[in-house]
Design a protein around this motif. Structure first.
Motif, PDB file in Angstrom:
ATOM      1  N   LEU A   1       0.830  -1.207   0.000  1.00  0.00           N
ATOM      2  CA  LEU A   1       0.000   0.000   0.000  1.00  0.00           C
ATOM      3  C   LEU A   1       0.865   1.257   0.000  1.00  0.00           C
ATOM      4  CD1 LEU A   1      -2.944   0.868   0.028  1.00  0.00           C
ATOM      5  CD2 LEU A   1      -2.905   0.771   2.523  1.00  0.00           C
TER       6      LEU A   1
ATOM      7  N   SER B   1       2.430   1.732  -3.583  1.00  0.00           N
ATOM      8  CA  SER B   1       1.438   2.168  -4.580  1.00  0.00           C
ATOM      9  C   SER B   1       0.992   3.604  -4.319  1.00  0.00           C
ATOM     10  CB  SER B   1       0.237   1.214  -4.603  1.00  0.00           C
ATOM     11  OG  SER B   1      -0.328   1.087  -3.321  1.00  0.00           O
ATOM     12  N   THR B   2       0.825   3.983  -3.043  1.00  0.00           N
ATOM     13  CA  THR B   2       0.450   5.355  -2.706  1.00  0.00           C
ATOM     14  C   THR B   2       1.570   6.328  -3.045  1.00  0.00           C
ATOM     15  OG1 THR B   2      -0.865   4.488  -0.862  1.00  0.00           O
ATOM     16  CG2 THR B   2      -0.428   6.843  -0.861  1.00  0.00           C
ATOM     17  N   SER B   3       2.810   5.934  -2.772  1.00  0.00           N
ATOM     18  CA  SER B   3       3.969   6.788  -3.079  1.00  0.00           C
ATOM     19  C   SER B   3       4.085   7.042  -4.582  1.00  0.00           C
ATOM     20  CB  SER B   3       5.262   6.140  -2.576  1.00  0.00           C
ATOM     21  OG  SER B   3       5.208   5.949  -1.187  1.00  0.00           O
TER      22      SER B   3
ATOM     23  N   LEU C   1       1.627   7.017  -6.692  1.00  0.00           N
ATOM     24  CA  LEU C   1       0.526   7.925  -7.032  1.00  0.00           C
ATOM     25  C   LEU C   1       0.914   9.374  -6.737  1.00  0.00           C
ATOM     26  CD1 LEU C   1      -2.436   8.474  -7.846  1.00  0.00           C
ATOM     27  CD2 LEU C   1      -3.058   8.076  -5.460  1.00  0.00           C
ATOM     28  N   PHE C   2       1.478   9.619  -5.545  1.00  0.00           N
ATOM     29  CA  PHE C   2       1.868  10.983  -5.173  1.00  0.00           C
ATOM     30  C   PHE C   2       3.017  11.496  -6.049  1.00  0.00           C
ATOM     31  CE2 PHE C   2      -0.183  10.133  -0.932  1.00  0.00           C
ATOM     32  CZ  PHE C   2      -1.152  11.122  -1.063  1.00  0.00           C
TER      33      PHE C   2
ATOM     34  N   ILE D   1      -9.843   5.637  -2.967  1.00  0.00           N
ATOM     35  CA  ILE D   1      -8.706   4.929  -2.337  1.00  0.00           C
ATOM     36  C   ILE D   1      -8.477   3.542  -2.947  1.00  0.00           C
ATOM     37  CG2 ILE D   1      -7.939   3.823  -0.182  1.00  0.00           C
ATOM     38  CD1 ILE D   1      -8.953   6.244   1.334  1.00  0.00           C
TER      39      ILE D   1
ATOM     40  N   VAL E   1      -5.679   2.526  -5.515  1.00  0.00           N
ATOM     41  CA  VAL E   1      -4.273   2.234  -5.202  1.00  0.00           C
ATOM     42  C   VAL E   1      -4.111   1.031  -4.276  1.00  0.00           C
ATOM     43  CG1 VAL E   1      -3.552   4.625  -5.542  1.00  0.00           C
ATOM     44  CG2 VAL E   1      -4.231   3.886  -3.269  1.00  0.00           C
ATOM     45  N   ILE E   2      -5.206   0.333  -3.987  1.00  0.00           N
ATOM     46  CA  ILE E   2      -5.111  -0.834  -3.106  1.00  0.00           C
ATOM     47  C   ILE E   2      -5.043  -2.114  -3.935  1.00  0.00           C
ATOM     48  CG2 ILE E   2      -6.225  -2.163  -1.281  1.00  0.00           C
ATOM     49  CD1 ILE E   2      -7.561   0.294  -0.294  1.00  0.00           C
TER      50      ILE E   2
END
Length: 552
Positions: free
Chosen positions: A260, A263-265, A267-268, A393, A396-397
């Protein structure tokens, strides 16, 4: 003297009820499970510890899975750009024939599950694949498809349509005066492409690249089929959670949190790069279609047909082999319907489960798409923006993470859902709702507010106006998004493989099981059923979008 009525701080109406209900559902089935998995990553044998994180970053067995994932996803994304960018440019700018057919075939490639592509390439280029045997027969010792290179190949061929779809849309809306200005200053076609066109489409190109990376990073089936001992993060998380040697939920939770976090990193990072390289332009003068000379057209069409031809090989292979007689794990040259008979005899429930669960999930998605998009678009506020962000959310999961989090959250009273069909429907609904939401909000932005205002001015109550006017106008967009969500749901493996019980197995799980037990005929038959369902769904979406002007 009458006292004035105090103004209410909170007015209770239907849309407030929808907003509160949506927040409760998101908190219960998304935030609460993710919070549980986060806490669980620090708990081992009932005690708070950082041991699992320490083990991950110190033991090669664990951290190499992250390295493998990043290598596979990064290279697949680069190669997908190399394939998808020229494809988008050719399709958007040049006068080549069969554009609609090619477009549908490219989308079909994207909507087919990656693990079916992996299975098809194994049939062709595996250790005993028919192309492998052919090459060996003529003296070429080709390398087997198994390994990191095989995963990269499958992901590239499977996901380059993300690049194509995003970039072709952007290329059609570029203001042609900017490119004409570059030409007037003496720029060659290559210089114009490098200095003007690509910078202008960078935001959409990076979004397509993000989609390729995320899809590759989250995929479970392809690495499981092609890895042969090489671990990537989703596989390792699954094995730590469901292990023959005894599960390790703390490490599984830790791996899920790292999945998680990565994948979030990413995206940012993509958002940051876009914010630094965003250009504003008018779309009043879209580029004209360029007529190519015969030889140029031949080269362009050769490229397109080769890429699309290779893309649809997996579907063609699966469908063809499903009609071949098998002798154990080997296909013979005789045609037969035995594989389909065996499927209907052995795993009919998996077929029924797949379409039942997907249909129930889509019914909820349709309702949620209609109501929540109205809250987000027409009743815009900080609260509705927060709701929209929470709903997105699941983009990105990874499915494996969502499945593990739902099991950890709902494996005991008061809400014990593990092993039931309900938990599968919840996973599908949560994971695919963003797709329906995006298509619903897109169509609602196109509907003029004056339509609703005219209805209300004629004495029709606002709620009745929504259901009799606005909702009716929204249906094509919502339905297109819902059907595409339905296609991705019936092809879902990552979350299903974690959540299913014996009685709730789906087609994807059955294919996965059949491949691992070398029942390739029945696996091909089941995969063909999925491919046919995908084709029919895509045709329906094309008809709906074509009639109503909704973009696929």
């Amino acid at each position: 003297m009458a006292t004035p009525k105090r103004k209410k701080l909170f007015q209770w109406d239907f849309w407030n009820f929808v907003t509160i209900a949506a927040f409760l559902l998101v908190l219960l089935f998304l935030i609460y499970p993710l919070f549980n998995i986060f806490i669980n990553s620090f708990i081992q044998e009932g005690k708070f510890t950082l041991e699992t994180y320490k083990d991950f970053f110190s033991l090669k067995y664990y951290y190499s899975s992250l390295t493998n994932s990043l290598i596979v996803c990064s290279l697949a994304t680069i190669f997908a750009i190399c394939l998808g960018l020229p494809m988008a440019y050719i399709m958007a700018r040049f006068d080549i024939p069969f554009k609609k057919t090619i477009h549908i075939l490219i989308i079909l490639t994207l909507l087919s599950p990656p693990f079916i592509g992996a299975y098809s390439w194994i049939l062709m280029l595996g250790n005993n694949g028919f192309l492998t045997r052919f090459f060996h027969g003529i003296g070429l010792n080709t390398k087997s498809i198994y390994g990191l290179h095989g995963m990269i190949w499958v992901f590239t061929i499977q996901f380059y349509p993300h690049i194509y779809l995003y970039v072709s849309g952007a290329l059609k809306t570029i203001d042609s005066s900017l490119e004409e200005a570059a030409e007037s200053l003496g720029s060659t076609r290559w210089e114009k492409l490098k200095t003007v066109t690509i910078p202008l489409i960078f935001p959409t190109l990076s979004t397509g690249a993000l989609m390729v990376f995320m899809a590759s990073f989250a995929d479970f089936g392809t690495p499981m089929l092609m890895g042969q001992g090489i671990k990537v993060l989703p596989i390792l998380a699954y094995e730590q959670f469901i292990s023959e040697m005894g599960s390790n939920p703390a490490m599984a939770s830790t791996l899920s949190m790292i999945l998680l976090a990565v994948s979030t990193s990413i995206l940012f990072l993509q958002r940051y790069l876009v914010s630094r390289k965003t250009f504003t332009m008018s779309s009043m003068r879209p580029p004209a279609i360029i007529k190519l000379k015969p030889f140029q057209k031949f080269l362009a069409m050769t490229y397109v047909f080769i890429v699309v031809g290779v893309s649809i090989i997996p579907q063609a292979t699966v469908i063809t082999t499903s009609f071949l007689k098998t002798n154990g794990p080997v296909f013979t040259s005789q045609f037969s319907l035995d594989s389909y008979r065996e499927v209907l005899y052995r795993v009919p429930k998996a077929i029924v489960n797949t379409f039942t669960y997907a249909s129930v999930a889509i019914a909820f998605m349709l309702i949620a798409g209609l109501l929540l998009s109205y809250v987000v678009v027409r009743r815009s506020s900080k609260l509705s923006s927060l709701l929209d962000a929470l709903i997105m959310i699941p983009y990105v999961i990874p499915g494996t993470v969502l499945g593990i989090s739902l099991i950890i959250a709902f494996n005991k009273p008061p809400l014990e859902l593990t092993g039931t069909w309900i938990i599968l429907v919840i996973a599908y609904f949560i994971r695919k709702l963003p797709y329906t939401m995006r298509s619903s909000t897109a169509i609602l932005y196109q509907i003029d507010k004056s339509v609703e205002e005219a209805s209300i001015s004629l004495g029709v109550p606002p709620m009745k106006t929504f259901f009799k006017t606005t909702a009716v106008l929204m249906i094509p967009g919502v339905l297109s998004g819902a059907i595409l969500s339905w296609v991705t749901t019936i092809n879902e493996l990552s979350s299903t493989i974690v959540l299913y019980a014996g009685s709730t197995a789906t087609i994807t799980v059955a294919i996965y099981s059949e491949v691992f037990t070398a029942n390739f005929g029945t696996a091909a038959a089941l995969a063909s059923i999925l491919s046919l369902s995908t084709i029919i769904s895509l045709i329906i979406v094309t008809i709906i979008s074509g009639k109503k002007g909704v973009s696929i």
